[in-house]
Design a protein around this motif. Structure first.
Motif, PDB file in Angstrom:
ATOM      1  N   ARG A 132       0.839  -1.205   0.000  1.00  0.00           N
ATOM      2  CA  ARG A 132       0.000   0.000   0.000  1.00  0.00           C
ATOM      3  C   ARG A 132       0.873   1.254   0.000  1.00  0.00           C
ATOM      4  O   ARG A 132       0.630   2.196  -0.768  1.00  0.00           O
ATOM      5  N   ILE A 133       1.889   1.253   0.846  1.00  0.00           N
ATOM      6  CA  ILE A 133       2.776   2.412   0.926  1.00  0.00           C
ATOM      7  C   ILE A 133       3.494   2.634  -0.399  1.00  0.00           C
ATOM      8  O   ILE A 133       3.570   3.762  -0.905  1.00  0.00           O
ATOM      9  N   ARG A 134       4.022   1.561  -0.977  1.00  0.00           N
ATOM     10  CA  ARG A 134       4.740   1.716  -2.251  1.00  0.00           C
ATOM     11  C   ARG A 134       3.804   2.234  -3.341  1.00  0.00           C
ATOM     12  O   ARG A 134       4.175   3.111  -4.130  1.00  0.00           O
ATOM     13  N   ARG A 135       2.584   1.720  -3.371  1.00  0.00           N
ATOM     14  CA  ARG A 135       1.633   2.082  -4.434  1.00  0.00           C
ATOM     15  C   ARG A 135       1.058   3.485  -4.241  1.00  0.00           C
ATOM     16  O   ARG A 135       0.877   4.227  -5.211  1.00  0.00           O
ATOM     17  N   GLU A 136       0.780   3.867  -2.996  1.00  0.00           N
ATOM     18  CA  GLU A 136       0.044   5.101  -2.730  1.00  0.00           C
ATOM     19  C   GLU A 136       0.907   6.253  -2.231  1.00  0.00           C
ATOM     20  O   GLU A 136       0.587   7.418  -2.485  1.00  0.00           O
ATOM     21  N   GLU A 137       1.977   5.954  -1.500  1.00  0.00           N
ATOM     22  CA  GLU A 137       2.756   7.008  -0.846  1.00  0.00           C
ATOM     23  C   GLU A 137       4.097   7.284  -1.514  1.00  0.00           C
ATOM     24  O   GLU A 137       4.635   8.386  -1.382  1.00  0.00           O
TER      25      GLU A 137
END
Length: 214
Positions: A132-137
């Motif tokens: 999630r972090i890699r994709r969104e942040e």
């Protein structure tokens, strides 16, 4: 060039004493950090950690240099992560480093730190939150900034996290991410191109998308 012994000698014997005589406390702290970098590269983690905590941090705190303090906290987290102290490394990233970059509005450093948080979560097996972090942040920031090198490395790291998750349905996305990263690395003639090319061959074989992940 890898001549760490001579680099260390110059830092300690030729550079550091000058700043000490001049009373240049900030320059002295910066040089101590460079010494710690060399020691870390040589695997002398305890001494590198001591220097960062005892020689650098107090100086930046006295000077009120919040950015340098945050950068040093991040390097402390790097050492702790290598030593397997993931919980404390994660705490530092989230509580001591990231909030500083957020207050400063430094979106590039925020994204890099988010990627480092994802690295720790991945090492702890928390793959969904890492993804999630890699994709969104992380990746969207590199795209907005047009930072091609960080973007290609971010795509490679994202593909590694997907690969670690081990779902067959992720394979097309993994291939797309690696192909994009390889194209940019080759265009920029970066040494990472060889690593990415080898990774594609390891995962997919000679163009066979049905190959099983290693």
């Amino acid at each position: 060039r890898g001549d760490l012994e001579e680099a260390l000698r110059i830092r300690r014997e030729d550079e550091l004493p000058v700043y000490e005589r001049l009373g240049e406390v900030r320059s002295r702290a910066i040089t101590q950090g460079k010494i710690a970098d060399i020691l870390q590269a040589r695997g002398e983690l305890e001494e590198a950690l001591r220097i960062r905590r005892e020689e650098q941090m107090p100086v930046y705190e006295r000077l009120g240099d919040v950015r340098s303090r945050a950068i040093t906290q991040g390097k402390i987290a790097d050492i702790l992560q290598v030593r397997g102290e993931l919980e404390e490394a994660l705490r530092i990233r989230r509580e001591d480093e990231l909030p500083v970059y957020e207050r400063l509005g430094d979106v590039r450093s925020i994204a890099i730190t988010q990627g480092q948080i994802a690295d720790i979560l991945q090492a702890r097996g928390e793959l969904e939150e890492a993804l999630r972090i890699r994709r969104e942040e992380e990746l969207p920031v590199y795209e907005r900034l047009g930072d091609v090198r960080l973007l290609l490395l971010g795509r490679k790291n994202f593909s590694n996290t997907l690969l670690k998750r081990g779902r067959p349905e992720d394979r097309p996305e993994i291939r797309t991410l690696l192909d994009q990263a390889l194209a940019e690395a080759e265009r920029l003639r970066l040494p990472e191109a060889a690593t990415i090319r080898a990774l594609i061959a390891q995962i997919f074989g000679d163009g066979d998308d049905s190959a099983s992940p290693p």
